[in-house]
Design a protein around this motif. Sequence first.
Motif, PDB file in Angstrom:
ATOM      1  N   THR A  69     -61.610 -20.112  41.790  1.00  0.00           N
ATOM      2  CA  THR A  69     -61.412 -18.705  41.476  1.00  0.00           C
ATOM      3  C   THR A  69     -62.738 -17.962  41.639  1.00  0.00           C
ATOM      4  OG1 THR A  69     -61.983 -19.005  39.163  1.00  0.00           O
ATOM      5  CG2 THR A  69     -59.655 -19.292  39.754  1.00  0.00           C
ATOM      6  N   PRO A  70     -62.693 -16.632  41.722  1.00  0.00           N
ATOM      7  CA  PRO A  70     -63.954 -15.885  41.655  1.00  0.00           C
ATOM      8  C   PRO A  70     -64.584 -16.081  40.274  1.00  0.00           C
ATOM      9  CG  PRO A  70     -62.145 -14.480  42.397  1.00  0.00           C
ATOM     10  CD  PRO A  70     -61.539 -15.767  41.928  1.00  0.00           C
ATOM     11  N   GLY A  71     -65.901 -16.021  40.210  1.00  0.00           N
ATOM     12  CA  GLY A  71     -66.577 -16.187  38.921  1.00  0.00           C
ATOM     13  C   GLY A  71     -66.581 -17.641  38.492  1.00  0.00           C
ATOM     14  N   ARG A  72     -66.449 -17.845  37.185  1.00  0.00           N
ATOM     15  CA  ARG A  72     -66.457 -19.202  36.624  1.00  0.00           C
ATOM     16  C   ARG A  72     -65.455 -19.267  35.480  1.00  0.00           C
ATOM     17  NH1 ARG A  72     -70.686 -18.803  33.876  1.00  0.00           N
ATOM     18  NH2 ARG A  72     -69.691 -18.876  31.852  1.00  0.00           N
ATOM     19  N   VAL A  73     -64.521 -20.172  35.582  1.00  0.00           N
ATOM     20  CA  VAL A  73     -63.534 -20.370  34.514  1.00  0.00           C
ATOM     21  C   VAL A  73     -63.995 -21.527  33.637  1.00  0.00           C
ATOM     22  CG1 VAL A  73     -61.152 -21.023  33.993  1.00  0.00           C
ATOM     23  CG2 VAL A  73     -61.624 -19.463  35.891  1.00  0.00           C
ATOM     24  N   ASP A  74     -64.187 -21.227  32.346  1.00  0.00           N
ATOM     25  CA  ASP A  74     -64.571 -22.270  31.394  1.00  0.00           C
ATOM     26  C   ASP A  74     -63.359 -22.882  30.706  1.00  0.00           C
ATOM     27  OD1 ASP A  74     -67.266 -21.846  31.957  1.00  0.00           O
ATOM     28  OD2 ASP A  74     -67.515 -20.430  30.305  1.00  0.00           O
ATOM     29  N   GLY A  75     -62.243 -22.164  30.706  1.00  0.00           N
ATOM     30  CA  GLY A  75     -61.040 -22.698  30.090  1.00  0.00           C
ATOM     31  C   GLY A  75     -59.902 -21.701  30.145  1.00  0.00           C
ATOM     32  N   VAL A  76     -58.707 -22.216  30.034  1.00  0.00           N
ATOM     33  CA  VAL A  76     -57.495 -21.391  30.044  1.00  0.00           C
ATOM     34  C   VAL A  76     -56.600 -21.867  28.907  1.00  0.00           C
ATOM     35  CG1 VAL A  76     -55.483 -20.636  31.362  1.00  0.00           C
ATOM     36  CG2 VAL A  76     -57.617 -21.158  32.566  1.00  0.00           C
ATOM     37  N   THR A  77     -56.182 -20.928  28.086  1.00  0.00           N
ATOM     38  CA  THR A  77     -55.223 -21.203  27.022  1.00  0.00           C
ATOM     39  C   THR A  77     -53.928 -20.513  27.402  1.00  0.00           C
ATOM     40  OG1 THR A  77     -57.008 -21.230  25.400  1.00  0.00           O
ATOM     41  CG2 THR A  77     -54.763 -20.965  24.550  1.00  0.00           C
ATOM     42  N   GLU A  78     -52.809 -21.208  27.258  1.00  0.00           N
ATOM     43  CA  GLU A  78     -51.539 -20.574  27.644  1.00  0.00           C
ATOM     44  C   GLU A  78     -50.468 -20.775  26.588  1.00  0.00           C
ATOM     45  OE1 GLU A  78     -50.223 -24.668  29.015  1.00  0.00           O
ATOM     46  OE2 GLU A  78     -52.153 -23.662  29.020  1.00  0.00           O
ATOM     47  N   ILE A  79     -49.535 -19.850  26.596  1.00  0.00           N
ATOM     48  CA  ILE A  79     -48.303 -20.006  25.828  1.00  0.00           C
ATOM     49  C   ILE A  79     -47.143 -19.684  26.764  1.00  0.00           C
ATOM     50  CG2 ILE A  79     -49.284 -19.552  23.543  1.00  0.00           C
ATOM     51  CD1 ILE A  79     -48.100 -16.730  23.721  1.00  0.00           C
ATOM     52  N   TRP A  80     -46.021 -20.302  26.503  1.00  0.00           N
ATOM     53  CA  TRP A  80     -44.809 -20.102  27.288  1.00  0.00           C
ATOM     54  C   TRP A  80     -43.739 -19.480  26.405  1.00  0.00           C
ATOM     55  CZ3 TRP A  80     -44.684 -21.336  32.465  1.00  0.00           C
ATOM     56  CH2 TRP A  80     -45.758 -22.078  32.937  1.00  0.00           C
ATOM     57  N   GLY A  81     -42.919 -18.634  26.985  1.00  0.00           N
ATOM     58  CA  GLY A  81     -41.830 -18.022  26.250  1.00  0.00           C
ATOM     59  C   GLY A  81     -40.723 -17.590  27.183  1.00  0.00           C
ATOM     60  N   GLU A  82     -39.773 -16.886  26.614  1.00  0.00           N
ATOM     61  CA  GLU A  82     -38.656 -16.369  27.408  1.00  0.00           C
ATOM     62  C   GLU A  82     -39.095 -15.120  28.150  1.00  0.00           C
ATOM     63  OE1 GLU A  82     -35.182 -15.684  25.080  1.00  0.00           O
ATOM     64  OE2 GLU A  82     -35.314 -17.626  24.081  1.00  0.00           O
ATOM     65  N   ALA A  83     -38.605 -14.975  29.371  1.00  0.00           N
ATOM     66  CA  ALA A  83     -38.895 -13.765  30.152  1.00  0.00           C
ATOM     67  C   ALA A  83     -38.294 -12.562  29.432  1.00  0.00           C
ATOM     68  CB  ALA A  83     -38.325 -13.896  31.557  1.00  0.00           C
ATOM     69  N   ARG A  84     -39.045 -11.469  29.406  1.00  0.00           N
ATOM     70  CA  ARG A  84     -38.585 -10.246  28.759  1.00  0.00           C
ATOM     71  C   ARG A  84     -38.276  -9.138  29.753  1.00  0.00           C
ATOM     72  NH1 ARG A  84     -43.561  -9.980  24.523  1.00  0.00           N
ATOM     73  NH2 ARG A  84     -43.373 -12.094  23.759  1.00  0.00           N
ATOM     74  N   GLY A  85     -38.797  -9.265  30.961  1.00  0.00           N
ATOM     75  CA  GLY A  85     -38.579  -8.234  31.966  1.00  0.00           C
ATOM     76  C   GLY A  85     -39.439  -7.009  31.722  1.00  0.00           C
ATOM     77  N   GLY A  86     -39.170  -5.961  32.489  1.00  0.00           N
ATOM     78  CA  GLY A  86     -39.887  -4.715  32.319  1.00  0.00           C
ATOM     79  C   GLY A  86     -41.082  -4.533  33.237  1.00  0.00           C
ATOM     80  N   TYR A  87     -41.366  -5.506  34.087  1.00  0.00           N
ATOM     81  CA  TYR A  87     -42.478  -5.384  35.025  1.00  0.00           C
ATOM     82  C   TYR A  87     -41.945  -5.063  36.414  1.00  0.00           C
ATOM     83  CZ  TYR A  87     -44.956  -7.733  31.277  1.00  0.00           C
ATOM     84  OH  TYR A  87     -45.474  -8.068  30.057  1.00  0.00           O
ATOM     85  N   ASP A  88     -42.679  -4.205  37.108  1.00  0.00           N
ATOM     86  CA  ASP A  88     -42.329  -3.844  38.478  1.00  0.00           C
ATOM     87  C   ASP A  88     -43.431  -4.370  39.378  1.00  0.00           C
ATOM     88  OD1 ASP A  88     -41.086  -2.727  40.672  1.00  0.00           O
ATOM     89  OD2 ASP A  88     -41.978  -0.748  40.365  1.00  0.00           O
ATOM     90  N   GLY A  89     -43.279  -5.585  39.857  1.00  0.00           N
ATOM     91  CA  GLY A  89     -44.314  -6.206  40.661  1.00  0.00           C
ATOM     92  C   GLY A  89     -45.380  -6.855  39.802  1.00  0.00           C
TER      93      GLY A  89
END
Length: 93
Positions: A69-89
Motif C-alpha cells: 500500500t502507499p505509506g506504511r501499514v502497522d496494523g489493521v483491525t476489522e469488524i464484520w457485520g450485516e450490509a446496511r446499504g446506502g452507499y452509491d459507489g
Amino acid sequence: MNESVRLTAWVRGHVQGVGFRWWTRATALEIGGLTGYASNLADGRVEVVAEGDRDRCRRLLDWLRDGRTPGRVDGVTEIWGEARGGYDGFETR
C-alpha cells in the motif's frame, strides 16, 4: 451465492497524506462489486467501510494488509457485520 456483508477496517501506521484513501478506492473499484468509503480519522488512522459479498470484502482486507500500500501499514483491525446499504459507489471522504 455469497452473502452480502459490511467490513469496517481501521488501518494504522503512516497512512494519511500518502494517497492511501485514493489507493483504497481504486483497489475497491478494481475488485468490483463493493460500495463504501475510505476516510481519514483525527487520530491518524484511516477507516475503511466496504459492503459487498464476503469474498470481495476479504480481498480488499487482504490488500490492506499485504504491505504494498502507499505509506506504511502497522496494523489493521476489522469488524464484520450485516450490509446496511446506502452507499452509491466507493468514495473517499
